[in-house]
Enzyme design. Structure first.
Site, PDB file in Angstrom:
ATOM      1  N   SER A 447       0.863  -1.179   0.000  1.00 55.39           N
ATOM      2  CA  SER A 447       0.000   0.000   0.000  1.00 55.39           C
ATOM      3  C   SER A 447       0.901   1.229   0.000  1.00 55.39           C
ATOM      4  O   SER A 447       2.107   1.126   0.259  1.00 55.39           O
ATOM      5  CB  SER A 447      -0.882   0.006   1.252  1.00 55.39           C
ATOM      6  OG  SER A 447      -1.500   1.264   1.460  1.00 55.39           O
ATOM      7  N   TYR A 460      -2.160  -1.239  10.296  1.00 56.40           N
ATOM      8  CA  TYR A 460      -2.125  -1.363   8.839  1.00 56.40           C
ATOM      9  C   TYR A 460      -0.746  -0.991   8.294  1.00 56.40           C
ATOM     10  O   TYR A 460      -0.198  -1.667   7.423  1.00 56.40           O
ATOM     11  CB  TYR A 460      -3.210  -0.473   8.243  1.00 56.40           C
ATOM     12  CG  TYR A 460      -3.481  -0.719   6.775  1.00 56.40           C
ATOM     13  CD1 TYR A 460      -4.276  -1.777   6.364  1.00 56.40           C
ATOM     14  CD2 TYR A 460      -2.961   0.126   5.802  1.00 56.40           C
ATOM     15  CE1 TYR A 460      -4.549  -2.003   5.023  1.00 56.40           C
ATOM     16  CE2 TYR A 460      -3.219  -0.083   4.455  1.00 56.40           C
ATOM     17  CZ  TYR A 460      -4.019  -1.147   4.073  1.00 56.40           C
ATOM     18  OH  TYR A 460      -4.281  -1.364   2.742  1.00 56.40           O
TER      19      TYR A 460
END
Length: 579
Positions: A447, A460
């Site tokens: 990401s 995350y």
């Protein structure tokens, strides 16, 4: 070198050559200075009277009062000519933004312009380097414009030239010096936001400018470098359409500043044009057509069938929606055989039906990527079903929002189990089969949050940073072991998927509002476009791929700011969500 006073402001300008000779006016680009023309001042002044000003607000010239736009820049140039006592029409040569200013000068002061030479000029397309697009980001853009760093200056100088050796320490030092001039950063921010957005150059001013220029035809020379990373050479095609009678020259192996990279040839070209007018070059159209075909190759035609995937067996996790579904469909269109999986069996069934509808062989299974033994059994079953496995796309992932202080161990472990250990499980389970295939590829989805961290995303961030480290190490290991397996790490930005709507959050956080903010403010790239970008990177064996303009811009900011990005992001990125 002279320092003039024009409209009660300081303007730096260099003149050279016999004043009785034909005047040639040289206009530099955004956040640059007249030094960009040093090589040409020396050469062109042998035949012409050369005028090279620092444009208002850049170099060592003060900005004009009022709005930061092309009209103000062109008026400033006209005022400088008047202060110099130069009343004759000039042959105007503009590089980058200077090209747009040259056209605006023609539109606003047509008596000032004898001809146009547009060099890698702004005004012909939306595409522009992320280094400039990031200046339009709220908060981040103003900070980047007003806080120049050595790392940022080096990066920008290197992008200007096809040969990075031209980004000398002297050029970097000069860039820092002019960036430090009072008001320069604020003016850069203002003009960048007038001309563009985070998605590219605004179309309205381009359309208005080109329409105005059409009312004042002048002899025109169009010059570009075919390796321009600021304003890509595909813009040359649009420029030719707007100036059908123009002379055109495309320099091979050249970047954004042909006047520096090819000084002798550039000077000869401009000299012949100014003295004799435009001529036709039979060698240009094939080169230009090649540039346009290259750009088209990542567009509509390749969406039908992308080269390099036919007959290969590809495994896609998280294929029930979003990027995973789009990857599976695009691979199916390109002739691949698919093994797709997800815990969302309803979404998986939809993907399976879409693949069957286009005639792609498909094996669909429910799979929880956190279950290691199940993953290993699944890998064997896929190999037995298809006879081989070439690629795995470890795409499955979940999102979670919550500060470390209020997040439970289980919350953090759940994100790590799916987003990191799911990638490890998939890679380890399929790696022997990929090696055996003789043509393997591991594609792991990290990401943008694997490139930088933001508040509320510790879990995350941890998982996606871990995916990045794991994947980059694996790529090196495969190369050192001489295994026939390529490895790519994917860093999507804001993608229009259901990840935010399906996310969990710490107590007190409204998940619905969080998802709404993500969908409205951050999700800019469609899954279909993301899939095409990823597969193009796989086809080219890229180690890292950034998906979306936002990912590219944020990556640049982090590289320029270094660890200082944390102070910057903490004030503006609290609400950022995962991909």
């Amino acid at each position: 070198m002279q320092l003039l006073t024009v409209d009660d402001r300081a303007v730096r300008v260099q003149t050279a050559g016999d004043r009785e000779n034909t005047p040639v006016l040289l206009l530099h680009g955004v956040a640059r200075s007249l030094e960009d023309w040093s090589e040409q001042v020396e050469r062109l002044s042998r035949r012409f009277y050369v005028i090279a000003p620092d444009q208002p607000g850049f170099g060592f010239s003060a900005r004009r009062d009022g709005p930061a736009d092309l009209v103000a820049l062109a008026d400033g140039v006209a005022g400088t000519l008047a202060e110099l006592g130069e009343t004759r029409p000039c042959h105007v040569v503009g590089n980058s933004l200077g090209g747009a200013v040259a056209m605006q000068l023609l539109a606003s002061h047509s008596d000032r312009v004898a001809s146009l030479t547009l060099v890698n000029s702004a005004g012909f397309g939306a595409e522009v380097t992320p280094l400039l697009r990031m200046l339009s980001l709220p908060g981040l853009g103003r900070y980047a414009a007003t806080h120049s760093t050595p790392a940022g200056a080096r990066l920008m100088e290197r992008r200007l030239f096809a040969d990075p050796a031209l980004a000398t320490p002297e050029r970097v030092e000069h860039a820092l010096r002019i960036a430090a001039q009072p008001g320069t950063g604020a003016f850069l921010y203002d003009i960048a936001n007038h001309l563009g957005t985070a998605r590219g150059v605004r179309p309205q001013w381009r359309d208005d400018l080109l329409a105005a220029v059409a009312a004042h035809p002048r002899p025109t020379l169009l010059i570009w470098g075919d390796r321009d990373r600021i304003l890509p050479a595909v813009h040359l095609g649009a420029a030719r359409r707007h100036f059908p009678g123009a002379q055109v020259h495309l320099f091979p192996g050249t970047g954004h500043m042909p006047q520096i990279e090819r000084p002798d040839e550039f000077a000869d070209l401009v000299t012949a044009f100014v003295e004799n007018g435009p001529t036709r070059s039979a060698s240009v159209p094939p080169v230009t057509a090649k540039v346009e075909r290259n750009r088209a190759s990542v567009g509509q035609d390749r969406s039908v069938r992308m080269e390099g995937f036919a007959g290969k067996v590809a495994v896609v996790t998280g294929a029930g929606s979003g990027i995973g579904q789009a990857l599976a469909v695009e691979l199916g269109r390109s002739g691949a055989k698919l093994a797709i999986s997800d815990v969302d069996t309803e979404g998986l069934a939809v993907t399976e039906e879409r693949l069957k509808a286009i005639g792609a062989p498909v094996k669909a299974d429910r799979l929880d990527v956190t279950e290691r033994e199940a993953f290993e059994l699944y890998a064997g079953a896929v190999k037995e079903h298809f006879g081989k496995v070439n690629q795995i796309y470890n795409n499955a992932g979940i999102a979670y929002q919550g500060d470390v202080e209020v997040s439970s161990y289980k919350d953090i472990e759940r994100v790590m189990d799916v987003d990191f250990w799911g990638v490890v499980n998939g890679t380890k389970s399929f790696l022997p089969h990929l090696i055996e295939s003789g043509d393997g590829h591991v594609v792991n989805v990290s990401s943008v949050f694997g490139l930088f961290s933001v508040p509320g995303q510790a879990a995350y961030n941890s998982a996606k940073f871990a995916v990045r480290g794991f994947t980059e190490a694996l790529r090196q290991e495969m190369a050192l072991a001489k295994h026939p397996v390529k490895v790519t790490c994917v860093h999507p930005g804001g993608i229009k998927t259901a990840i935010a709507r399906n996310a969990t959050a710490a107590e007190g956080i409204d998940v619905a509002e969080m998802a709404k903010a993500f969908d409205n403010k951050l999700a800019k790239t469609s899954p279909e476009k993301a899939a095409k970008i990823i597969l193009e990177a796989v086809r080219k064996d890229r180690a890292r791929v950034l998906v979306g303009a936002d990912a590219k811009v944020l990556d640049v900011i982090v590289r320029i700011a270094g660890s200082n990005y944390q102070r910057l992001f903490s004030s503006v990125a609290k609400g950022l969500l995962p991909k």
